[in-house]
Design an enzyme around this catalytic site. Structure first.
Site, short mmCIF file in Angstrom:
data_model
loop_
_atom_site.label_atom_id
_atom_site.label_comp_id
_atom_site.label_asym_id
_atom_site.label_seq_id
_atom_site.Cartn_x
_atom_site.Cartn_y
_atom_site.Cartn_z
CB VAL A 138 -0.93 0.00 1.22
CG1 VAL A 138 -1.81 1.23 1.22
CG2 VAL A 138 -1.78 -1.27 1.26
N PRO A 139 1.25 1.75 -1.19
CG PRO A 139 1.27 2.38 -3.44
CD PRO A 139 0.58 1.46 -2.45
CB CYS A 140 1.53 5.44 2.54
SG CYS A 140 2.77 4.52 3.46
CG HIS A 141 6.47 5.04 -1.26
ND1 HIS A 141 5.95 3.77 -1.07
CD2 HIS A 141 6.82 5.12 -2.57
CE1 HIS A 141 6.00 3.12 -2.22
NE2 HIS A 141 6.51 3.91 -3.14
NE ARG A 142 3.90 4.03 -5.97
CZ ARG A 142 3.46 2.89 -6.47
NH1 ARG A 142 2.16 2.70 -6.69
NH2 ARG A 142 4.30 1.92 -6.75
#
Length: 164
Positions: A128-132
């Site tokens: 779940v790419p919250c870094h994006r």
């Protein structure tokens, strides 16, 4: 005897995978991936102790080789209804792209701070790419409830890795 760090004992993981940006602590329960924790680079690796942890490691290494890799794992995503809505939107952000906290908040009729809190509560980072999710002004914003230090170095590494 369990492994320890300067901060104290490590929790039980089914694997600990060394990456260029952190050691990833992987937790599974039955057939579900439940957590991925960013651990300091000096934490010792731990070979997978079950088939799912082995598959999680394989897919994380595939992502490391190809940032456009699409994960296919059984996820146990525990959270509030708002957090789950935020995480669903985040999973739609394409590799190499970013969205601002404000953009997601507007889409969900929420507030940027609430989106940031949901990102910080994400127990399955990278997948779940919250870094994006970044600040409206194009800055990094926060990461893992932090505004500097190791967490932002991880976010910066992941975003640079995904640039095509």
């Amino acid at each position: 005897m369990s492994d320890t760090t300067e901060a104290g004992p490590l929790k039980d993981y089914q694997a600990r995978l060394i990456t260029p940006f952190a050691v990833l602590g992987i937790s599974t329960e039955q057939d579900w991936l439940t957590d991925i924790d960013y651990l300091p680079l000096d934490v010792p690796p731990l070979a997978p102790d079950d088939p799912l942890a082995e598959e999680v490691c394989r897919q994380l290494l595939a992502y490391q080789d190809d940032p456009a890799f699409v994960f296919d794992l059984s996820l146990h995503i525990a959270g509030t209804p708002h957090q789950k809505r935020v995480w669903e939107v985040i999973q739609q952000i394409p590799c190499g792209s970013t969205r601002s906290y404000a953009d997601i908040a507007r889409q969900l009729h929420s507030a940027p701070r609430a989106v940031g809190q949901a990102c910080g509560a994400n127990r399955l980072p990278i997948i779940v790419p919250c870094h994006r999710v970044i600040a409206k002004n194009g800055g990094l914003g926060g990461f893992m409830h932090a505004s500097d230090g190791m967490p932002l170095n991880i976010k910066r590494w992941l975003l640079n890795h995904e640039r095509v």
